[in-house]
Motif scaffolding. Structure first.
Motif, PDB file in Angstrom:
ATOM      1  N   THR A  25      19.311 -87.651 -18.003  1.00 57.49           N
ATOM      2  CA  THR A  25      19.164 -88.014 -16.587  1.00 57.49           C
ATOM      3  C   THR A  25      18.502 -89.384 -16.470  1.00 57.49           C
ATOM      4  O   THR A  25      17.652 -89.732 -17.296  1.00 57.49           O
ATOM      5  CB  THR A  25      18.295 -86.944 -15.887  1.00 57.49           C
ATOM      6  N   SER A  27      18.669 -93.761 -15.029  1.00 59.06           N
ATOM      7  CA  SER A  27      19.531 -94.936 -14.909  1.00 59.06           C
ATOM      8  C   SER A  27      20.092 -95.388 -16.261  1.00 59.06           C
ATOM      9  O   SER A  27      21.095 -96.100 -16.300  1.00 59.06           O
ATOM     10  CB  SER A  27      18.756 -96.081 -14.258  1.00 59.06           C
ATOM     11  N   THR A  28      19.460 -94.985 -17.378  1.00 60.71           N
ATOM     12  CA  THR A  28      20.002 -95.329 -18.702  1.00 60.71           C
ATOM     13  C   THR A  28      21.017 -94.272 -19.122  1.00 60.71           C
ATOM     14  O   THR A  28      22.117 -94.603 -19.598  1.00 60.71           O
ATOM     15  CB  THR A  28      18.870 -95.461 -19.737  1.00 60.71           C
ATOM     16  N   ASP A  84      10.749 -92.967 -20.434  1.00 63.61           N
ATOM     17  CA  ASP A  84       9.922 -93.927 -19.697  1.00 63.61           C
ATOM     18  C   ASP A  84       9.033 -94.733 -20.635  1.00 63.61           C
ATOM     19  O   ASP A  84       8.726 -95.889 -20.355  1.00 63.61           O
ATOM     20  CB  ASP A  84       9.084 -93.185 -18.657  1.00 63.61           C
ATOM     21  N   LYS A  94       8.573 -88.773 -20.590  1.00 59.71           N
ATOM     22  CA  LYS A  94       9.790 -88.649 -19.789  1.00 59.71           C
ATOM     23  C   LYS A  94       9.442 -88.003 -18.455  1.00 59.71           C
ATOM     24  O   LYS A  94       8.356 -87.490 -18.271  1.00 59.71           O
ATOM     25  CB  LYS A  94      10.828 -87.794 -20.527  1.00 59.71           C
ATOM     26  N   GLY A  95      10.390 -88.048 -17.521  1.00 63.42           N
ATOM     27  CA  GLY A  95      10.188 -87.365 -16.253  1.00 63.42           C
ATOM     28  C   GLY A  95       9.992 -88.285 -15.072  1.00 63.42           C
ATOM     29  O   GLY A  95       9.708 -87.826 -13.965  1.00 63.42           O
ATOM     30  N   GLY A  97      12.169 -89.540 -13.433  1.00 63.39           N
ATOM     31  CA  GLY A  97      13.146 -89.105 -12.425  1.00 63.39           C
ATOM     32  C   GLY A  97      12.949 -87.642 -12.031  1.00 63.39           C
ATOM     33  O   GLY A  97      13.730 -87.096 -11.246  1.00 63.39           O
ATOM     34  N   GLY A  98      11.934 -87.010 -12.598  1.00 64.29           N
ATOM     35  CA  GLY A  98      11.613 -85.637 -12.211  1.00 64.29           C
ATOM     36  C   GLY A  98      12.400 -84.563 -12.956  1.00 64.29           C
ATOM     37  O   GLY A  98      12.315 -83.383 -12.626  1.00 64.29           O
ATOM     38  N   ALA A  99      13.142 -84.964 -14.006  1.00 66.12           N
ATOM     39  CA  ALA A  99      14.032 -83.992 -14.674  1.00 66.12           C
ATOM     40  C   ALA A  99      13.432 -83.454 -15.980  1.00 66.12           C
ATOM     41  O   ALA A  99      14.129 -82.850 -16.776  1.00 66.12           O
ATOM     42  CB  ALA A  99      15.384 -84.648 -14.956  1.00 66.12           C
ATOM     43  N   GLU A 103      15.257 -81.387 -19.103  1.00 64.41           N
ATOM     44  CA  GLU A 103      15.471 -82.263 -20.267  1.00 64.41           C
ATOM     45  C   GLU A 103      14.824 -81.677 -21.519  1.00 64.41           C
ATOM     46  O   GLU A 103      15.391 -81.734 -22.608  1.00 64.41           O
ATOM     47  CB  GLU A 103      14.897 -83.654 -19.992  1.00 64.41           C
ATOM     48  N   LYS A 121      10.418-100.342 -22.583  1.00 60.74           N
ATOM     49  CA  LYS A 121       9.871 -98.973 -22.679  1.00 60.74           C
ATOM     50  C   LYS A 121       9.113 -98.745 -23.997  1.00 60.74           C
ATOM     51  O   LYS A 121       8.529 -97.690 -24.195  1.00 60.74           O
ATOM     52  CB  LYS A 121      11.011 -97.952 -22.611  1.00 60.74           C
TER      53      LYS A 121
HETATM   54  O1  LIG Z   1      13.279 -87.532 -15.319  1.00 62.12           O
HETATM   55  C1  LIG Z   1      13.879 -88.483 -15.740  1.00 62.12           C
HETATM   56  C2  LIG Z   1      14.108 -88.786 -17.142  1.00 62.12           C
HETATM   57  O2  LIG Z   1      13.097 -88.362 -18.012  1.00 62.12           O
HETATM   58  C3  LIG Z   1      14.579 -90.180 -17.450  1.00 62.12           C
HETATM   59  O3  LIG Z   1      15.295 -90.083 -18.642  1.00 62.12           O
HETATM   60  C4  LIG Z   1      13.475 -91.200 -17.593  1.00 62.12           C
HETATM   61  O4  LIG Z   1      12.684 -91.205 -16.435  1.00 62.12           O
HETATM   62  C5  LIG Z   1      14.040 -92.610 -17.841  1.00 62.12           C
HETATM   63  O5  LIG Z   1      14.787 -92.992 -16.745  1.00 62.12           O
HETATM   64  P1  LIG Z   1      15.475 -94.422 -16.629  1.00 62.12           P
HETATM   65  O6  LIG Z   1      16.494 -94.491 -17.699  1.00 62.12           O
HETATM   66  O7  LIG Z   1      16.073 -94.428 -15.252  1.00 62.12           O
HETATM   67  O8  LIG Z   1      14.398 -95.445 -16.772  1.00 62.12           O
END
Ligand SMILES: O=C[C@H](O)[C@H](O)[C@H](O)COP(=O)(O)O
Length: 224
Positions: A25, A27-28, A84, A94-95, A97-99, A103, A121
């Motif tokens: 989950t 944007s990556t 993250d 991680k989290g 995005g709240g998942a 995950e 990151k």
């Molecule tokens: O809950 C969300 C996940 O752990 C994402 O994988 C994490 O927040 C990284 O997200 P992004 O790729 O959008 O930075």
């Protein structure tokens, strides 16, 4: 091509015909799902997948990636997900995005967890990114107080002026710790608090971390 997409394409190269794959989950992970969709459509890649969030499931369906109920997939070959923060031991936060809960469940049922990030990151010590902790709504103020007693400086996550609610109907407390000295210990301490469902520390879970760097190179880090 952006760095997230670069890391995602490298990870998706590791998927082989017949594999069972967990979809992460964020944007990556979005770019990984896009690339999987392309391979399914253009190369006829045959895989079965499960998703770690409603958003990723919706995207996979849109791209006609075969997605199955969990009851029909006992175990996964690999999961591709974002993070993250990543430290030199490949421990993660991680989290964002709240998942995190879904995950972690999916990652722990995968032979390999492949993490894709851009170089922003990659950190020496976890904690500058506020650590997400998933909390059940029942008596959540008491759980927040327990997090405060642990020195976590928690704040409820808010989205569009409302308390953020996860796909599981829970809340997220973002903990501003700044520097996590002992991440394996904190992961256990947090999960011992009744009311905490899980937290965003992923310890010894990532098999490979793929870091896309701004000079266009890709750093593939394997867990020792
Ligand atoms: O809950 C969300 C996940 O752990 C994402 O994988 C994490 O927040 C990284 O997200 P992004 O790729 O959008 O930075």
């Amino acid at each position: 091509m952006n760095l997230k997409q670069l890391a995602a394409i490298k990870a998706v190269e590791m998927i082989e015909d017949g594999m069972k794959v967990g979809l992460g989950t964020g944007s990556t992970a979005y770019w990984a799902i896009q690339e999987i969709g392309r391979r399914v459509k253009e190369e006829g890649l045959r895989i079965e997948t499960v998703a770690t969030s409603q958003a990723s499931e919706d995207l996979a369906r849109e791209l006609e990636i075969p997605i199955l109920p969990f009851s029909e997939i006992p175990h996964l070959d690999l999961t591709i997900d974002g993070a993250d923060e990543v430290d030199p031991q490949l421990n993660l936060i991680k989290g964002g995005g709240g998942a995190l809960l879904r995950e972690k469940i999916v990652a722990s049922n995968s032979d390999k967890l492949i993490i894709i990030v851009d170089e922003s990151k990659s950190v020496e010590t976890l904690g500058a990114f506020a650590l997400p902790v998933e909390v059940v709504p029942f008596a959540c103020e008491w759980t927040l107080a327990a997090l405060e007693r642990l020195g976590c400086k928690p704040e409820w996550r808010v989205k569009d002026g409302e308390q953020f609610v996860t796909d599981n109907g829970n809340y997220i407390a973002d903990c501003r710790i700044e520097r996590i000295e002992d991440a394996p210990l904190l992961e256990q301490q947090l999960n011992r608090i009744p009311g905490v469902v899980d937290n965003g520390l992923f310890i010894d879970m990532a098999s490979i971390v793929i870091v896309a760097c701004s000079d266009g190179t890709i750093d593939v880090r394997n867990r020792k």
